[in-house]
Scaffold this active site. Structure first.
Site, PDB file in Angstrom:
ATOM      1  N   ASP A 296     -17.540 -16.546   3.994  1.00  0.00           N
ATOM      2  CA  ASP A 296     -18.229 -17.148   2.847  1.00  0.00           C
ATOM      3  C   ASP A 296     -19.235 -16.215   2.207  1.00  0.00           C
ATOM      4  O   ASP A 296     -19.769 -16.517   1.139  1.00  0.00           O
ATOM      5  CB  ASP A 296     -19.007 -18.389   3.320  1.00  0.00           C
TER       6      ASP A 296
HETATM    7  C1  BGC Z   1     -23.602 -18.756   5.876  1.00  0.00           C
HETATM    8  C2  BGC Z   1     -22.149 -18.985   6.177  1.00  0.00           C
HETATM    9  C3  BGC Z   1     -21.739 -20.337   5.698  1.00  0.00           C
HETATM   10  C4  BGC Z   1     -22.110 -20.509   4.240  1.00  0.00           C
HETATM   11  C5  BGC Z   1     -21.733 -21.844   3.680  1.00  0.00           C
HETATM   12  C6  BGC Z   1     -23.897 -19.012   4.421  1.00  0.00           C
HETATM   13  O1  BGC Z   1     -25.272 -18.881   4.184  1.00  0.00           O
HETATM   14  O2  BGC Z   1     -23.976 -17.453   6.225  1.00  0.00           O
HETATM   15  O3  BGC Z   1     -21.916 -18.858   7.569  1.00  0.00           O
HETATM   16  O4  BGC Z   1     -20.357 -20.488   5.854  1.00  0.00           O
HETATM   17  O5  BGC Z   1     -23.480 -20.302   4.058  1.00  0.00           O
HETATM   18  O6  BGC Z   1     -22.569 -22.848   4.031  1.00  0.00           O
HETATM   19  C1  NOJ Z   2     -19.336 -20.921   8.494  1.00  0.00           C
HETATM   20  C2  NOJ Z   2     -18.470 -21.775   7.639  1.00  0.00           C
HETATM   21  O1  NOJ Z   2     -18.507 -23.086   8.109  1.00  0.00           O
HETATM   22  C3  NOJ Z   2     -17.049 -21.294   7.622  1.00  0.00           C
HETATM   23  O2  NOJ Z   2     -16.296 -22.061   6.716  1.00  0.00           O
HETATM   24  C4  NOJ Z   2     -16.986 -19.842   7.275  1.00  0.00           C
HETATM   25  O3  NOJ Z   2     -15.648 -19.451   7.355  1.00  0.00           O
HETATM   26  C5  NOJ Z   2     -17.853 -19.027   8.218  1.00  0.00           C
HETATM   27  N1  NOJ Z   2     -19.188 -19.529   8.182  1.00  0.00           N
HETATM   28  C6  NOJ Z   2     -17.875 -17.551   7.860  1.00  0.00           C
HETATM   29  O4  NOJ Z   2     -18.579 -17.318   6.692  1.00  0.00           O
END
Ligand code: BGC
Ligand code: NOJ
Length: 812
Positions: free
Chosen positions: A483
């Site tokens: 993400d």
């Molecule tokens: C985090 C991710 C997460 C995303 C969506 C980001 O700040 O680092 O791990 O998937 O937010 O909530």
């Molecule tokens: C947490 C999120 O829940 C997931 O959807 C995502 O793939 C990982 N972070 C990596 O960014």
């Protein structure tokens, strides 16, 4: 240093020091009514949706951390204490918290008085039951004063935290006998209320927070407890709470059981009222009557235990290593149930307000859950697929209460659709239920444009093909699994969200090698499914596209020693030796290696050797290397994190299994095991003071080698790590893999393992699989026998329902 121990016989983690390095929590409930509970009884409850139906209030980011929960105060003479140590923090003579499977039992002892509270949500019940047992172990008669406490949330957890100009005037309660009802907004658009009861007459109560605590006191010193008598307050607005006051006199050796119930009720419109402004309490009374004796509570608790006994009996390993057995047999499967229930919504790191169910997250969670309750997995698949768009794209999240896609976050994450293929096929392999593919499933919840689930899989597959970039690799869109690799975001404005902003989409060339690898792996699954269904034209079409993707990866995705990660907006490589930072990433190497791309040419082995060389560290495999040390506007959030944390070179546990599976693809069982063990919490228990989070569950992230404090974990519980580690250890290391027509046996283990045994229930039959490794190999099967008959391959055929079948596997 440890703060407790595993009690495997009882399937509990026993915390013996309340001052754990972080609150160590548990979850109560596994269907509709849920509670989070910490080892000091902090936490909160909600019905179905942690945002829209929050029952009790919880303050995040509090000082001290984890203040607020369901608390009991004991006043014994001038001493006031709590069985969970907090909130009073009066030193206890003994403290013990046993976190079990959907229950928690906390015991505190002080001056000869022992108080135990068993907290659980009985099956099929919208309530948390708290069975409190007081024992007088002292030599004298004790006259104790007992106060319960919890604080109501005004239902919507988001507005509860911000709209005080309204909130301070809306609160309403009713008190009847020993039950306190919370009915804020019931008279207008809500058809639900909550209640908190105890099964004996009470001496007093409080329902107004200020009257209970005094305006200037904290949870640790309620005014009424200090004064030793209830305030008999009735809340009108401000902050409604529920507190019972009981006087308990116990002779030496005497004990008393009290049953408290925190419940939730919904009434039909025409059944809302008993009389004007008096709520209809019938359902609440029914719930109270179901649990008004110790015998009834004990029976419900036994049912819960049996329920788990049954679920955990589906996959069970017996090896020479108790740390492995306890994580596989108990805790990892338990965590898979929890992630199935909550996706990424409510934990001590996820507020329950920001996120609902994730499209990619919940699909991946199925990998660790389908074997437990396939019917619920089936329903989930349909719910998820119903939030897909007609072009195969989808909402990134949906709300569990409404099951509607979340407009705030929208869609555009181009890996999302493929996870539906992964989730659905894992369900079919577990159950053999091809019928699910014929279910008519709406797009964006609109039934008028419904198509079969199979068609949903086809549009998922095609979504990638309709979104290819200049190298014929998948366009990344807003982001892929990572993400934080926001290649079209280009944000210079701190008020923009990295997650939802795409400042550059026109003419973007940003392509993802992670999606490419995932497309090949899931595409092959899709092809196998098409074959099975006799769809030869679709099989051929899909095969052609998968082959083309493999070619594109080999041609444009190989950097010489590893797979590159992506092409950015400008078409420049990401995760290549040409880059100054972020030269190599885990995700593309995991997925392209899992797909075995270029295996014959040695590409997989080279890629995995590079992973070992650059990404491996004492705490696991970091996500990228070198870590980013400045903000790269063309990469987005990933470069916003300090080096070594989260997506910027943290050990992002979720994706370590991709490398582990890839290692098994080339048969390197020792490497696979070593990586597995490094992030597995039961092996990290001894260094809890560093690891910080619970030793019984996986965390999303452990700080990587570049971090200020390598080895410190964060974001425990709700992570795809749960499903992926279970999937990896059960299907690729221990190697018991459901296929469309049977159970495939292909272990890939450390060479020094002599034997292990797995008991697996599959499609109604039980297989007791004894694996021996006399030659000390990592992988390879010499013989497999089923009920003493040698098989020609390594696929166990389906056996008759109810049969117990003996399987002997000799590796070599
Ligand atoms: C985090 C991710 C997460 C995303 C969506 C980001 O700040 O680092 O791990 O998937 O937010 O909530
Ligand atoms: C947490 C999120 O829940 C997931 O959807 C995502 O793939 C990982 N972070 C990596 O960014």
């Amino acid at each position: 240093m440890k703060f407790g121990f595993f009690d495997d016989g009882r399937k509990e983690y026993v915390i013996t020091n309340p001052q754990t390095p972080y609150p160590w929590i548990n979850y109560l409930g596994n269907e509709d009514f849920f509670s989070l509970i910490s080892n000091t009884a902090g936490g909160y409850s909600f019905y179905l949706d942690a945002k829209f139906r929050r029952i009790t209030r919880y303050r995040y980011n509090n000082v001290p951390i984890d203040s607020g929960g369901r608390y009991f105060y004991i006043k014994d003479g001038d001493t006031i204490w709590s069985p969970g140590w907090k909130p009073c923090k009066t030193p206890l003579d003994k403290y013990e918290c046993r976190h079990g499977l959907n229950y928690t039992s906390i015991t505190g002892e002080k001056d000869g008085v022992s108080v135990n509270v068993l907290f659980f949500v009985p099956l099929k019940t919208w309530a948390e039951v708290q069975k409190l047992t007081i024992i007088n172990n002292s030599g004298q008669t004790k006259k104790l004063k007992l106060f319960s406490f919890l604080e109501w949330c005004l239902w919507n957890a988001a507005t509860d935290m911000e709209n005080f100009q309204r909130n301070f005037s809306t609160g309403e309660v009713e008190i009847e006998g020993s039950t306190i009802y919370h009915k804020t907004e019931y008279k207008e658009r809500r058809n639900h209320y909550a209640f908190y009861s105890v099964n004996v007459p009470i001496t007093g109560y409080d329902t107004d927070r200020e009257s209970f605590f005094g305006l200037y006191n904290g949870f640790d010193e309620p005014k009424v407890v200090a004064e030793g008598k209830a305030g008999m307050s009735e809340a009108h607005g401000w902050s409604p709470i529920a507190s019972h006051y009981l006087e308990v006199e116990l002779k030496p050796g005497e004990s008393r059981d009290l049953i408290f119930i925190l419940g939730y009720v919904e009434n039909k419109d025409e059944e809302k009222w008993e009389s004007k402004n008096i709520i209809n309490k019938t359902k609440a009374r029914e719930t109270m009557a179901r649990f008004n004796t110790v015998a009834k509570v004990n029976e419900a608790f036994d049912d819960l235990k049996k329920y788990w006994e049954n679920l955990l009996g589906i996959y069970n390993v017996k090896s020479a290593d108790e740390k492995l057995d306890r994580i596989v047999n108990i805790w990892n499967q338990y965590q898979c149930m929890i992630t199935f229930c909550f996706s990424r919504s409510a934990s001590y790191f996820e507020s329950g307000i920001g996120r609902g169910m994730g499209f990619r997250d919940s699909n991946q969670d199925l990998l660790g859950f389908v074997h437990q309750i396939p019917e619920r997995a089936r329903e989930r698949i349909i719910d998820i697929a119903s939030t897909q768009f007609q072009d195969g794209g989808c909402y990134h999240q949906y709300q569990p209460l409404t099951k509607r896609g979340n407009n705030d976050i929208g869609g555009g994450f181009n890996d999302d659709p493929l996870w539906l293929i992964v989730g659905t096929i894992s369900y079919i392999k577990e159950t053999g239920d091809m019928g699910i593919l014929d279910e008519m499933v709406p797009f964006d919840n609109d039934m008028s444009v419904a198509k079969s689930l199979f068609d949903h899989l086809t549009v998922s597959f095609d979504h990638v093909l309709n979104n290819l970039g200049p190298h014929k690799l998948p366009l990344i869109g807003r982001a892929d699994w990572n993400d934080c690799l926001n290649l079209n975001c280009f944000s210079n404005d701190p008020n923009e969200s990295f997650q939802t902003t795409e400042n550059k989409t026109e003419d973007s060339k940003a392509e993802s090698l992670m999606i490419a690898g995932l497309f090949v792996v899931s595409g092959r699954e899709y092809i196998a499914l098409c074959k099975k269904l006799g769809k030869s034209a679709e099989t051929a079409r899909a095969q052609k596209h998968v082959d083309m993707m493999v070619d594109a990866i080999k041609k444009h995705g190989w950097d010489g020693e590893w797979f590159i990660r992506a092409y950015d907006y400008y078409g420049k490589k990401v995760g290549s030796k040409e880059n100054e930072e972020g030269k190599i990433f885990i995700e593309s190497n995991g997925w392209c290696s899992m797909a075995g791309i270029g295996k014959e040419e040695g590409m997989v082995e080279k890629a995995l050797n590079s992973v070992k060389k650059y990404l491996d560290c004492d705490h696991g495999i970091v996500l990228n290397n070198p870590a980013f040390t400045r903000y790269y506007i063309e990469y987005g959030e990933i470069s916003s994190y300090p080096a070594g944390y989260k997506e910027n070179a943290g050990v992002f546990c979720h994706n370590n299994p991709w490398i582990i599976i890839a290692e098994t693809v080339i048969g390197r069982g020792d490497e696979a095991w070593e990586y597995y063990r490094k992030i597995c919490p039961s092996y990290l228990e001894d260094r809890s003071e560093l690891h910080k989070t619970e030793p019984y569950v996986y965390s999303q992230m452990i700080a990587g080698k570049d971090a200020w404090r390598p080895g410190e974990a964060k974001n425990s519980w709700l992570s795809g790590t749960a499903a992926w580690t279970f999937y990896t250890v059960s299907q690729y290391i221990l190697g018991i893999k459901p296929q469309f027509d049977g159970l495939e046996i292909s272990p890939c283990i450390p060479a020094n393992w002599k034997q292990f045994k797995v008991t697996r229930k599959f499609r109604g039959a039980t297989y007791v699989i004894a694996v021996e490794n006399p030659m000390g190999v990592n992988t390879g099967i010499k013989s497999v026998s089923l009920n003493d008959k040698e098989l020609s391959g390594k696929l166990l055929p389906l056996c008759a329902h109810g049969t117990v079948n003996k399987v002997k596997v000799i590796m070599g």
